[in-house]
Design a protein around this motif. Structure first.
Motif, PDB file in Angstrom:
ATOM      1  N   ILE A  32       5.788  22.289  17.204  1.00 28.59           N
ATOM      2  CA  ILE A  32       6.250  22.702  15.876  1.00 28.59           C
ATOM      3  C   ILE A  32       7.155  23.913  15.984  1.00 28.59           C
ATOM      4  CG2 ILE A  32       5.502  23.775  13.711  1.00 28.59           C
ATOM      5  CD1 ILE A  32       3.015  21.988  13.885  1.00 28.59           C
ATOM      6  N   GLU A  33       6.716  24.920  16.726  1.00 33.09           N
ATOM      7  CA  GLU A  33       7.498  26.149  16.833  1.00 33.09           C
ATOM      8  C   GLU A  33       8.862  25.901  17.447  1.00 33.09           C
ATOM      9  OE1 GLU A  33       4.964  28.811  18.988  1.00 33.09           O
ATOM     10  OE2 GLU A  33       3.847  29.376  17.177  1.00 33.09           O
ATOM     11  N   TYR A  36      11.082  23.731  14.969  1.00 36.26           N
ATOM     12  CA  TYR A  36      11.484  24.521  13.802  1.00 36.26           C
ATOM     13  C   TYR A  36      12.565  25.529  14.185  1.00 36.26           C
ATOM     14  CZ  TYR A  36      10.263  26.046   9.050  1.00 36.26           C
ATOM     15  OH  TYR A  36      10.272  26.315   7.702  1.00 36.26           O
ATOM     16  N   TYR A  41      15.501  27.435  11.700  1.00 37.44           N
ATOM     17  CA  TYR A  41      14.660  27.993  10.647  1.00 37.44           C
ATOM     18  C   TYR A  41      13.868  29.222  11.077  1.00 37.44           C
ATOM     19  CZ  TYR A  41      15.593  23.589   8.291  1.00 37.44           C
ATOM     20  OH  TYR A  41      16.203  22.517   7.700  1.00 37.44           O
ATOM     21  N   MET A  44       7.902  29.207  11.839  1.00 30.00           N
ATOM     22  CA  MET A  44       7.092  28.714  10.736  1.00 30.00           C
ATOM     23  C   MET A  44       5.859  29.606  10.668  1.00 30.00           C
ATOM     24  SD  MET A  44       5.464  24.889  10.344  1.00 30.00           S
ATOM     25  CE  MET A  44       6.989  24.044  10.017  1.00 30.00           C
ATOM     26  N   SER A  49       2.156  25.857   9.781  1.00 26.37           N
ATOM     27  CA  SER A  49       1.855  25.145  11.027  1.00 26.37           C
ATOM     28  C   SER A  49       0.511  24.439  10.934  1.00 26.37           C
ATOM     29  CB  SER A  49       1.821  26.111  12.213  1.00 26.37           C
ATOM     30  OG  SER A  49       3.066  26.686  12.436  1.00 26.37           O
TER      31      SER A  49
END
Length: 85
Positions: A32-33, A36, A41, A44, A49
């Motif tokens: 995710i990190e 993102y 972006y 997060m 998350s």
């Protein structure tokens, strides 16, 4: 956050040890990190998350073995003992 999500993952998949569940959560957070950040972006926040990971657990938690079998990147990252390489 990691322990809470790992416990939820173990509820969905009784084949996972606590160590393996934590490893999976760490892998998901990392994914995710990086995704993102690559999208421009920044980072997060932790709650965002956690919500995304909970959705993944609900959708795929009981079938992680299928995901590993079909994803070479994940196979490379996880060894037989469920730890990162």
């Amino acid at each position: 956050m990691t322990e809470r999500l790992a416990a939820r993952l173990m509820e969905s998949n009784d084949q996972l040890s606590a160590h393996s569940a934590r490893t999976w959560i760490e892998l998901m957070v990392s994914d995710i990190e990086s995704s993102y950040a690559k999208a421009g972006y920044g980072l997060m926040d932790e709650e965002q998350s956690a919500q995304m990971i909970l959705r993944w657990i609900d959708a795929y938690g009981g079938r992680l073995d299928e995901f590993v079998a079909s994803n070479p990147r994940i196979r490379e990252l996880l060894g037989e003992d469920g730890t990162f390489h």
